[in-house]
Motif scaffolding. Sequence first.
Motif, PDB file in Angstrom:
ATOM      1  N   LEU A  57       0.834  -1.207   0.000  1.00 32.04           N
ATOM      2  CA  LEU A  57       0.000   0.000   0.000  1.00 32.04           C
ATOM      3  C   LEU A  57       0.866   1.254   0.000  1.00 32.04           C
ATOM      4  O   LEU A  57       0.553   2.236  -0.665  1.00 32.04           O
ATOM      5  CB  LEU A  57      -0.919   0.002   1.226  1.00 32.04           C
ATOM      6  N   GLN A 109      -1.842   8.780 -12.249  1.00 28.90           N
ATOM      7  CA  GLN A 109      -2.410   8.282 -10.996  1.00 28.90           C
ATOM      8  C   GLN A 109      -1.310   8.260  -9.936  1.00 28.90           C
ATOM      9  O   GLN A 109      -0.267   7.630 -10.112  1.00 28.90           O
ATOM     10  CB  GLN A 109      -2.983   6.881 -11.182  1.00 28.90           C
ATOM     11  N   SER A 112      -4.331   6.869  -4.796  1.00 31.33           N
ATOM     12  CA  SER A 112      -5.694   6.670  -5.278  1.00 31.33           C
ATOM     13  C   SER A 112      -6.189   7.870  -6.079  1.00 31.33           C
ATOM     14  O   SER A 112      -7.286   7.858  -6.601  1.00 31.33           O
ATOM     15  CB  SER A 112      -6.636   6.392  -4.111  1.00 31.33           C
ATOM     16  N   ARG A 113      -5.360   8.926  -6.136  1.00 29.34           N
ATOM     17  CA  ARG A 113      -5.767  10.144  -6.848  1.00 29.34           C
ATOM     18  C   ARG A 113      -5.490   9.982  -8.335  1.00 29.34           C
ATOM     19  O   ARG A 113      -4.386   9.591  -8.716  1.00 29.34           O
ATOM     20  CB  ARG A 113      -4.988  11.318  -6.264  1.00 29.34           C
ATOM     21  N   VAL A 114      -6.510  10.298  -9.161  1.00 28.32           N
ATOM     22  CA  VAL A 114      -6.350  10.158 -10.609  1.00 28.32           C
ATOM     23  C   VAL A 114      -6.611  11.498 -11.280  1.00 28.32           C
ATOM     24  O   VAL A 114      -7.602  12.165 -10.978  1.00 28.32           O
ATOM     25  CB  VAL A 114      -7.342   9.111 -11.170  1.00 28.32           C
ATOM     26  N   TYR A 115      -5.719  11.913 -12.157  1.00 23.66           N
ATOM     27  CA  TYR A 115      -5.965  13.080 -13.022  1.00 23.66           C
ATOM     28  C   TYR A 115      -6.044  12.546 -14.426  1.00 23.66           C
ATOM     29  O   TYR A 115      -5.064  12.033 -14.957  1.00 23.66           O
ATOM     30  CB  TYR A 115      -4.814  14.087 -12.903  1.00 23.66           C
ATOM     31  N   ASP A 116      -7.231  12.627 -14.997  1.00 28.89           N
ATOM     32  CA  ASP A 116      -7.431  11.997 -16.298  1.00 28.89           C
ATOM     33  C   ASP A 116      -7.768  13.050 -17.339  1.00 28.89           C
ATOM     34  O   ASP A 116      -8.811  13.686 -17.267  1.00 28.89           O
ATOM     35  CB  ASP A 116      -8.554  10.945 -16.189  1.00 28.89           C
ATOM     36  N   GLY A 117      -6.873  13.247 -18.287  1.00 33.96           N
ATOM     37  CA  GLY A 117      -7.137  14.203 -19.354  1.00 33.96           C
ATOM     38  C   GLY A 117      -7.130  13.515 -20.702  1.00 33.96           C
ATOM     39  O   GLY A 117      -6.857  14.131 -21.719  1.00 33.96           O
ATOM     40  N   GLN A 122     -12.907  11.145 -21.562  1.00 27.78           N
ATOM     41  CA  GLN A 122     -13.976  12.084 -21.900  1.00 27.78           C
ATOM     42  C   GLN A 122     -15.085  11.386 -22.674  1.00 27.78           C
ATOM     43  O   GLN A 122     -16.265  11.658 -22.468  1.00 27.78           O
ATOM     44  CB  GLN A 122     -13.404  13.252 -22.700  1.00 27.78           C
ATOM     45  N   GLU A 125     -17.095   9.395 -20.260  1.00 25.86           N
ATOM     46  CA  GLU A 125     -17.978  10.236 -19.460  1.00 25.86           C
ATOM     47  C   GLU A 125     -19.207  10.630 -20.261  1.00 25.86           C
ATOM     48  O   GLU A 125     -20.323  10.638 -19.764  1.00 25.86           O
ATOM     49  CB  GLU A 125     -17.224  11.478 -19.006  1.00 25.86           C
ATOM     50  N   TRP A 134     -31.436  10.329 -13.772  1.00 28.07           N
ATOM     51  CA  TRP A 134     -31.383  11.682 -13.224  1.00 28.07           C
ATOM     52  C   TRP A 134     -30.317  11.794 -12.150  1.00 28.07           C
ATOM     53  O   TRP A 134     -29.793  12.834 -11.855  1.00 28.07           O
ATOM     54  CB  TRP A 134     -32.742  12.046 -12.620  1.00 28.07           C
ATOM     55  N   ARG A 135     -29.988  10.651 -11.499  1.00 24.41           N
ATOM     56  CA  ARG A 135     -29.160  10.723 -10.306  1.00 24.41           C
ATOM     57  C   ARG A 135     -27.674  10.915 -10.645  1.00 24.41           C
ATOM     58  O   ARG A 135     -26.933  11.532  -9.915  1.00 24.41           O
ATOM     59  CB  ARG A 135     -29.333   9.451  -9.498  1.00 24.41           C
ATOM     60  N   ALA A 136     -27.260  10.355 -11.770  1.00 28.37           N
ATOM     61  CA  ALA A 136     -25.823  10.320 -12.076  1.00 28.37           C
ATOM     62  C   ALA A 136     -25.254  11.702 -12.379  1.00 28.37           C
ATOM     63  O   ALA A 136     -25.963  12.635 -12.644  1.00 28.37           O
ATOM     64  CB  ALA A 136     -25.587   9.426 -13.265  1.00 28.37           C
TER      65      ALA A 136
ATOM     66  N   LEU B  30     -10.294  15.408 -15.518  1.00 27.46           N
ATOM     67  CA  LEU B  30     -11.154  14.636 -14.631  1.00 27.46           C
ATOM     68  C   LEU B  30     -10.336  14.310 -13.385  1.00 27.46           C
ATOM     69  O   LEU B  30      -9.324  13.635 -13.478  1.00 27.46           O
ATOM     70  CB  LEU B  30     -11.568  13.328 -15.299  1.00 27.46           C
ATOM     71  N   GLN B  32     -10.247  12.416  -9.972  1.00 30.52           N
ATOM     72  CA  GLN B  32     -11.016  11.356  -9.317  1.00 30.52           C
ATOM     73  C   GLN B  32     -10.201  10.722  -8.208  1.00 30.52           C
ATOM     74  O   GLN B  32      -8.976  10.825  -8.176  1.00 30.52           O
ATOM     75  CB  GLN B  32     -11.342  10.250 -10.320  1.00 30.52           C
ATOM     76  N   VAL B  34      -9.777   6.917  -6.808  1.00 29.51           N
ATOM     77  CA  VAL B  34     -10.187   5.555  -7.173  1.00 29.51           C
ATOM     78  C   VAL B  34      -9.677   4.538  -6.158  1.00 29.51           C
ATOM     79  O   VAL B  34      -8.739   4.811  -5.405  1.00 29.51           O
ATOM     80  CB  VAL B  34      -9.679   5.152  -8.581  1.00 29.51           C
TER      81      VAL B  34
END
Lengths: 136, 520
Positions: A57, A109, A112-117, A122, A125, A134-136, B30, B32, B34
């Motif tokens: 970990l 990554q 656990s933090r992810v920055y996705d460009g 996209q 998403e 409606w919830r998402a 984005l 996140q 995870v």
Amino acid sequence: MKIPKRSIRTAKQLFKSCVRDGQLDESLVRRVVTALLQSKPRDYLAVLMHFKRLVKLEIQRRTAVVETAIPMDPAQAEQLRDTLERNFGAGLRFVFAHRPELIGGMRVQVGSRVYDGTIRAQLDELKAAFGAEWRA
Amino acid sequence: MARMIQEPLCMSSILQEIETQIANAKTGLLKQDVGVVREVYDGVAKIEGLADAMYNEMLDFGDGVMGLALNLEETEVGAVILGDYLRVRQGQTVRTTGKLLSVPVGKALLGRVVDALGRPLDGKGPIHAEAIYPVERIAPGVIKRRSVNQPVQTGIMAIDAMIPIGRGQRELIIGDRATGKTTICIDTIINNARLNREAEERGEREYRPLYSIYVAIGQKQSNVARVIAELEKAGAMPYTIVVVASASDTAANQFLAPFAGCAMGEWFMDNGMDALIVYDDLSKHAVAYRQVSLVLKRPSGREAYPGDVFYLHSRLLERAARLNEKYGNGSLTALPIIETQAGDVTAYIPTNVISITDGQIYLETDLFYQGIRPAISVGISVSRVGSAAQIKAMKQVASRVKLDLAQFRELAAFAQFGSELDARTQAQLERGKRIIELFKQPPYNPIPVEIQVAVLWAVQNNYMDDVPVEKIKDFQNKLTEFLTLRKAGLLGQIRAEKAITDAIAAELKAALEQFKQTYR
């Protein structure tokens, strides 16, 4: 395998002793493992199992996985290293991966933090937004 | 000429704005948090990672499956899975959503049957809700509240007269299985739907309609279907929301259903309206929560319930409130139901809920089989705030009734000696028997408050003393028929004045004398 509470406590103590200045000292980790395997105290396997999990970990937490659609040039990579180390502290381990299925852009990554460009993210998403309730 | 130059300039600034916005959107990252599913079992998942997860945050398992983070531990997050947990696999990626679990709220839900997450179950199409509310909310504080002062007319004479319930009160309904707990709540819903409809028809502006929410927790689907059919038959569905987490739903959904129902009720309260919520029942809710807690490996306490089962119910029931004028004057009344085992009210969950609520209506199996239905044990049922909410007319007639019944209970033991008793004692016993007879009422047949007042006035003023006990019910029915058909004006007067004035008393006297002449 159920790990007894006492072993978890021991593993935690051993793990703490391997951390120097907020960084995991690999040589200390190796010494702990060999020492445990030589002396074989009670429940040493359970202690080792939990110790391994804690190390895993910690490594994951301090690893930056950088995925790009096209291979990065070294200058760019160096710049990224600087930025990430400024944000997450020194001593990050870097893994660079080349994944064409991302189409374009970059995904980073750290722990656990992810920055996705990436274009793939996209698109995903967008796909989710169309299929969402409606919830998402 | 100047204008012609200005216009393109003006346009170009807009274009620039749009361009920068597009550029921002393109570079939008984005961000996140995870994690990876480490284990899945019994509807819960243990997830590694998720370092930034918040307590009670919704987690996205992908594929439309959602979870709720309930345990934040040192190296992992314990979450309950809402939906089909068999679709969640070990090693799967989980994302935080940054949102609390929320449900749709608003008037669009009236007349609908929904699940614990507010999704329709009745096949009447999608719900276009006005707003969404988080399922867990902090109850209104002391600044926002005021004391209870308006009645909830249950239409059940024994309750309206002896154990009145006010808007914003929490009144527990407790009893063994099959003693008519649900029936009392359904009666209340039906009666209030009738009152709402009548006020609408009369165009009464000042009448405050009471909307109802019925939450079925861990019940048999057949029972829920029966309740819905009963509500539909009585025309109460247009004023009612039914939230269902049946016995076949997951424990997580059963645990969330009352909170979801409460959020729907709070919307009415926040918008200056009145709502009534029935939790049917909280014993099963506690059991569902116990299951969730045990599979999450939380330490267990008495009867294996987790340590926070008291807080679970207290935070739910604290959300029932009466708001003051400044905060819109709305209210949320709660009628929690508790099922006891063999009449044992000293078990863990019943004592908890008794101490949280503002009174309880206790139903007894013995009374039920003696034919006293609703089987309300008037002696140990109390309402701690409700009498402040009775209309004056009811207070005028009911205070004597309470005394009469208390005396009757004291003397009932002597009743076996029969003729040995003096005339006064005999009279008290006879009066008590008649009142008990009057309080018997068939299910789904609520009585309007003005008729209750008239009937109780009649017994108080000795108009039933010469009617044999076995004929009391017949007398009551015929009197009701006589009053509704021939003295509708008088009933309307009682309803409007809300008190028995001298003039109304005189008219009641005249009406009863007229009726007694014709009654055989």
